[in-house]
Motif scaffolding. Sequence first.
Motif, short mmCIF file in Angstrom:
data_model
loop_
_atom_site.label_atom_id
_atom_site.label_comp_id
_atom_site.label_asym_id
_atom_site.label_seq_id
_atom_site.Cartn_x
_atom_site.Cartn_y
_atom_site.Cartn_z
N ASP A 472 0.86 -1.18 0.00
CA ASP A 472 0.00 0.00 0.00
C ASP A 472 0.89 1.23 0.00
O ASP A 472 1.65 1.48 0.95
N THR A 473 0.82 2.01 -1.09
CA THR A 473 1.66 3.20 -1.22
C THR A 473 1.11 4.41 -0.45
O THR A 473 1.75 5.46 -0.40
N LYS A 474 -0.11 4.27 0.10
CA LYS A 474 -0.78 5.31 0.89
C LYS A 474 -1.10 6.57 0.09
O LYS A 474 -1.31 7.65 0.66
N ARG A 475 -1.14 6.43 -1.24
CA ARG A 475 -1.57 7.55 -2.09
C ARG A 475 -2.07 6.99 -3.41
O ARG A 475 -1.58 5.99 -3.92
N LYS A 476 -3.07 7.64 -3.96
CA LYS A 476 -3.65 7.18 -5.21
C LYS A 476 -2.62 7.24 -6.34
O LYS A 476 -1.83 8.19 -6.42
N LYS A 477 -2.66 6.23 -7.19
CA LYS A 477 -1.77 6.10 -8.34
C LYS A 477 -0.30 6.03 -7.94
O LYS A 477 0.60 6.26 -8.75
N GLY A 478 -0.07 5.68 -6.68
CA GLY A 478 1.31 5.61 -6.19
C GLY A 478 2.07 4.41 -6.71
O GLY A 478 3.29 4.41 -6.74
N THR A 560 -7.79 2.09 -7.46
CA THR A 560 -7.29 3.46 -7.24
C THR A 560 -5.82 3.61 -7.61
O THR A 560 -5.30 4.73 -7.62
N GLN A 562 -3.45 2.55 -5.84
CA GLN A 562 -2.72 2.79 -4.59
C GLN A 562 -2.04 1.54 -4.06
O GLN A 562 -0.97 1.62 -3.46
#
Length: 801
Positions: A472-478, A560, A562
């Motif tokens: 989980d990158t904790k940001r959208k499109k990460g 997302t 993410q």
Amino acid sequence: MKKKLKVGFWEFIARIVLKNRLFILGIILLLTVFLALQWKNIRFSFTEANLLPDNDIINTQYNAFLDKFGEEGNLIVVGVKDDAFFTPKAFAAWDKLMADFKSNKEVDLVVSVSDLKKLQKNDSIQSFELVPFVDQNKITDPAYLKSIQKDLFHNMPFYEGLLFNKKNGTIRSAIYLDKKIVNTPHRKDYILKDFIPKIEAFEKETGIDLRVSGMPYIRTLNAKSITDEISLFIGASLLITSLIFFFFFRSLRATLISIVIVVIGVMWTFGLLGLFHYEITVLTAIVPSLVIVIGIPNCIFLTNKYQQEYSAHGNKAKALQRVITKVGTATLMTNLTTAAGFATFIITNSELLKEFGIISSLSIIALFFLCLIVIPIYYSYQPVPKPKHLEHLNRNYTRVFMNWIEKTVKYNRRYVYVVAIFLFLVSTIGAFKIKTSGSLIEDMPQKTGFYKDILFFEKEFEGIMPLEITIDTKRKKGVMKLSTLRKMDDFQKTIEEIPELSKPISILNLVKYSKQAYYNNNPEYYELPTSQEQSFILSYAKNATKNTKNNLMKSYVDSTGQVARITTFMRDIGTGNMAKIETKLWDKANKIFPKDRYNVVMTGKALVFEKGTKYLLDNLVSSLLFAVFLISLLMVFMFRSFKMVIISLIPNLLPLMITAGLMGYFGIPLKPSTILVFSIAFGLSVDDTIHFLAQYRQELTRNNWKIKKSVFATLKEAGISMFYTSVVLFAGFSVFMLSDFGGTVALGGLVAITLGFGMLSNLMLLPCLVLTLNKSLANKQEFIEPKIDVLSSIEDDENLD
């Protein structure tokens, strides 16, 4: 007055049973019909056994993964290792087979060499497009097929490890089932009635042996094996225990009623499964056979007591009454201790073990009442026992065996203690050698074709057990950020270095393939784009994922952008190696994915099962201690003597230690199946102890509290029944060794061995301990009047006819 009230209770039960025989039989019939109607609710398990509590963090993470990416165990693989594969006849048949699979509504996606797509750059739309890898118009040309084989192995690294093994020349197809049917009966119907017949038709047409595996396929055939064995166990256990019963009593009438009782008990067990809406799992599947194995000894004890009483005074009515009044509580307590051994699993937070504990303990208690009621009623309608039916009471081989026991206890008590201490010490050393193990396939039937196919895929593709890792990158499109992809690449290299794990699959593979495609499919460019290349190559890759409906990578990034998913497959490596691999992966993950910017989770069926096994091992001691504590409470309640509790525990704990030692010396690991042995065997073994001590207490009152005389009188009175029931239990549990499941074989064999040692311990060590520890007994103060009159000392009962 107190004693009369206690005696009166069982007299009251005896009067009700023997004076309302038809009414009670009618109630039993109605109850049997009611429970038989519940069979319609019986369901078979369509997933692997989940040994963890529902609220465990591992289960929580796994369920969160399923919510985000759907069922992960929906992949079936079909493999082939044959030089004839890339010939026109075989390739055309393969192409047709894959097309047939693709046309099924149960199949979501098929990825196969015959209809493989490759990425191709389209500059006009600044995207990649999928074009056929194989020209269908040329598949009749042997030379073309050979060129396809070469092109695949050398120029398509994206599919290496997924569709082919370049080193060994093995080919396979990936068939993704519709996730909606994976955990339903529909999956079973599709695989057994549609999928397998198509595989067999291909093999018959081409002469090429196909290998099939994957979790949906394994689950289906494994469940089929379980259901096939239910009837095997029931039939075999009923046959062998009935034969032993007949051998002991030489009476068809006595054997017949015993068979009827345990068959009704089995019907009730299935009825309870349906009533509670429990699934039939690898554990609950053995409960009906346990009912037979435990029920026959009940019948032996009650039948033997009836014949002993009749032989003593020749009064049928008094004999029938005393079957209930004299041994009712003793038999109840032995069944309660047996049920307690199973009931300890109820205190765990594992639903699988809870269900097993509830069904088995309820079945055992129900069986007790069935035996206690039906046997006296049955014999009340039968003629009195003939002399030939009573011959077993003085049969030569039993007399010789019991005489040997008596002489050993009388003259060689010291040697009994020396042997017991020696066995304990040697077993303790062996117990420290026990290793732990646990995997999804370890206990599966190893003689079956699907198990051999598992080994094939382990060798060729490093296994088929999925291990899932989410980032989980904790940001959208990460996920599509180059920095994230580089970290993923670093992490996947660690996975590739571990020999027990397969080449990982993730969005990273597509990004690397995108660069290769951008450079005209040159395999040397199968790598991450540089900082200069990322803007145009990643934009091509993003457009490709948008424009492709049935994209293999669609399940490897959430909607997302993410969360990324990495899937690798693992061999059957057991809990010890799994823990080492997990540690290595976590060390790497913690280094390259800072916790303030990324959240990494490891999950998947293989990991859930491994953690479940560890959970059971961690709870083994507490579960066994609870069984000892519970049974000790029953002993205190029965005898109200701390010394009797000590005397009763030692002969039953020694066989458990011997079994643990044998497991250590013979390399039998602790795993979900063998963990059950100790609580079950302890609950069963202590039955003999109760029979002995209950009879001993009665003999003390008869023999004016003379200990030695009472001990040997007890051996004569209860020894034969203890011997008979132990032989039946030993043989009954040995039936489980007919299983194809390694866990069931281990369970049956180890419990049988433990009960064998338990019988000898209760017939030899127990009386020795009684003689030694009760030397100072001068009066009946050692035996304070118990709360429960375990064995009534009624001398004369009124005729109930």
